[in-house]
Design a protein around this motif. Structure first.
Motif, PDB file in Angstrom:
ATOM      1  N   SER A 168      80.474  67.249  20.321  1.00  0.00           N
ATOM      2  CA  SER A 168      81.393  67.896  21.252  1.00  0.00           C
ATOM      3  C   SER A 168      82.461  68.690  20.509  1.00  0.00           C
ATOM      4  N   GLY A 204      76.473  65.740  22.942  1.00  0.00           N
ATOM      5  CA  GLY A 204      77.897  66.076  22.918  1.00  0.00           C
ATOM      6  C   GLY A 204      78.134  67.569  23.034  1.00  0.00           C
ATOM      7  N   ARG A 212      80.709  62.475  19.967  1.00  0.00           N
ATOM      8  CA  ARG A 212      82.034  63.071  19.791  1.00  0.00           C
ATOM      9  C   ARG A 212      81.986  64.202  18.767  1.00  0.00           C
TER      10      ARG A 212
END
Length: 346
Positions: free
Chosen positions: A231, A255, A228
């Motif tokens: 990303s 990510g 996460r």
């Protein structure tokens, strides 16, 4: 009928107490008596009763292995943390120790010295995995006189053994590959918290390679190093993509690759990672990264901890910091095509 400690003592012509000191590798036994006891034990094929030994020495022959939940950022088999655990478990079992494995969250970390696994009578020592365990929690745990080894972490001012990847030269070599093999001029590093030792060292390697090329790179820090976080960090790059992204671990790289897939192929930057987790070869394209022998790191931590637990107060030694080198795994995500170059140690 199996031989007993008394049988060994009688065969060696010493007291049971002396035989016990020899078989438990204690000091203050003459070389002659030690040799006689060891010979008697071999002749009688004596097998120590570990339960009785532990009771007499107030030991548990058990080690606590504590990891912050952030050490499992990909949540599956083959992550860095799980491989460290495998290496430590094998080495501890070979040395006659059992292992308690616990994953702690932020709430549990605040009371780490009171965690059930580290209480007296439950374990003899502790391996702490990862930089997400706060320094004050490490000091508190060390303050209750537990033998301890840190993995992927170090604490200034604390005399404790540590096992680390050789982070800076590995990231330096990875970044240099991007600059010289692929002419990457605009570089971004997706990094973890500023105070994490692994982040500090990997960012330093990234900056050193960029500086030699006369480049001014960008570093984006995240609160953790999960998929996460990678990303979210890559989301800041969509409007003006760089030439290459160096992530401080493979989870962040994965990510980032997922987020950057929103760009047309000809605008996507190269992405590289660190750790060589099991999923690194399954990304599209396969991830160029630094392979770290995490099992070796776990085994080294176990060996250091066993040495610390079995060293008496009058035999204290200087703390050891062990470094495990990295291997470049050149795959397609850096722009090298779908070949997998032979790894090179850095």
């Amino acid at each position: 009928m199996p031989a007993t400690l008394s049988d060994v003592a009688r065969r060696a012509g010493v007291s049971a107490a002396t035989a016990s000191r020899v078989l438990n590798d204690r000091r203050y036994v003459s070389a002659t008596a030690r040799a006689r006891v060891e010979a008697a034990a071999r002749e009688l094929e004596y097998i120590p009763n570990r339960a009785a030994r532990d009771l007499s020495t107030a030991r548990t022959s058990t080690v606590a292995f504590l990891a912050h939940h952030s050490q499992y950022p990909a949540g599956g088999e083959g992550t860095f943390g799980s491989r460290v655990l495998v290496g430590a478990t094998r080495a501890l079992h070979a040395a006659g120790y059992d292992l308690i494995h616990a994953v702690v969250d932020d709430d549990a970390v605040r009371g780490l010295a009171r965690h059930p696994s580290v209480r007296a009578g439950r374990s003899d020592g502790v391996i702490l995995l990862g930089p997400a365990i706060p320094t004050d929690a490490v000091f508190d745990l060390h303050g209750i006189a537990r033998a301890m080894v840190l993995v992927d972490n170090r604490v200034d001012g604390l005399a404790v053994d540590a096992v680390l990847a050789d982070n800076q030269p590995a990231t330096d070599a990875l970044t240099e590959h991007l600059v010289h093999a692929h002419r990457a001029l605009r570089l971004v590093c997706l990094a973890g918290p500023r105070h994490w030792p692994s982040t500090i060292e990997r960012v330093a390697g990234f900056r050193a390679a960029a500086a030699r090329a006369g480049l001014r790179p960008t570093v984006i820090h995240a609160p953790e190093t999960t998929i996460r976080d990678g990303s979210l960090g890559a989301g800041h790059l969509l409007d003006d993509p760089p030439d290459a992204v160096v992530a401080v671990n493979d989870a962040m790289a994965i990510g980032a690759m997922h987020r950057l897939a929103a760009l047309p192929r000809d605008r996507r930057p190269a992405v590289v990672g660190f750790d060589d987790i099991a999923w690194a070869q399954l990304t599209d394209p396969p991830l160029t990264t630094v392979a770290i022998n995490a099992e070796l790191m776990g085994a080294l931590a176990a060996s250091l901890l066993v040495a610390a637990m079995e060293t008496g107060a009058d035999e204290r030694r200087e703390p050891v910091t062990a470094r495990v080198p990295g291997l470049l795994r050149i795959r397609a995500s850096c722009g090298c095509g779908h070949r997998s170059a032979a790894p090179s140690e850095v």
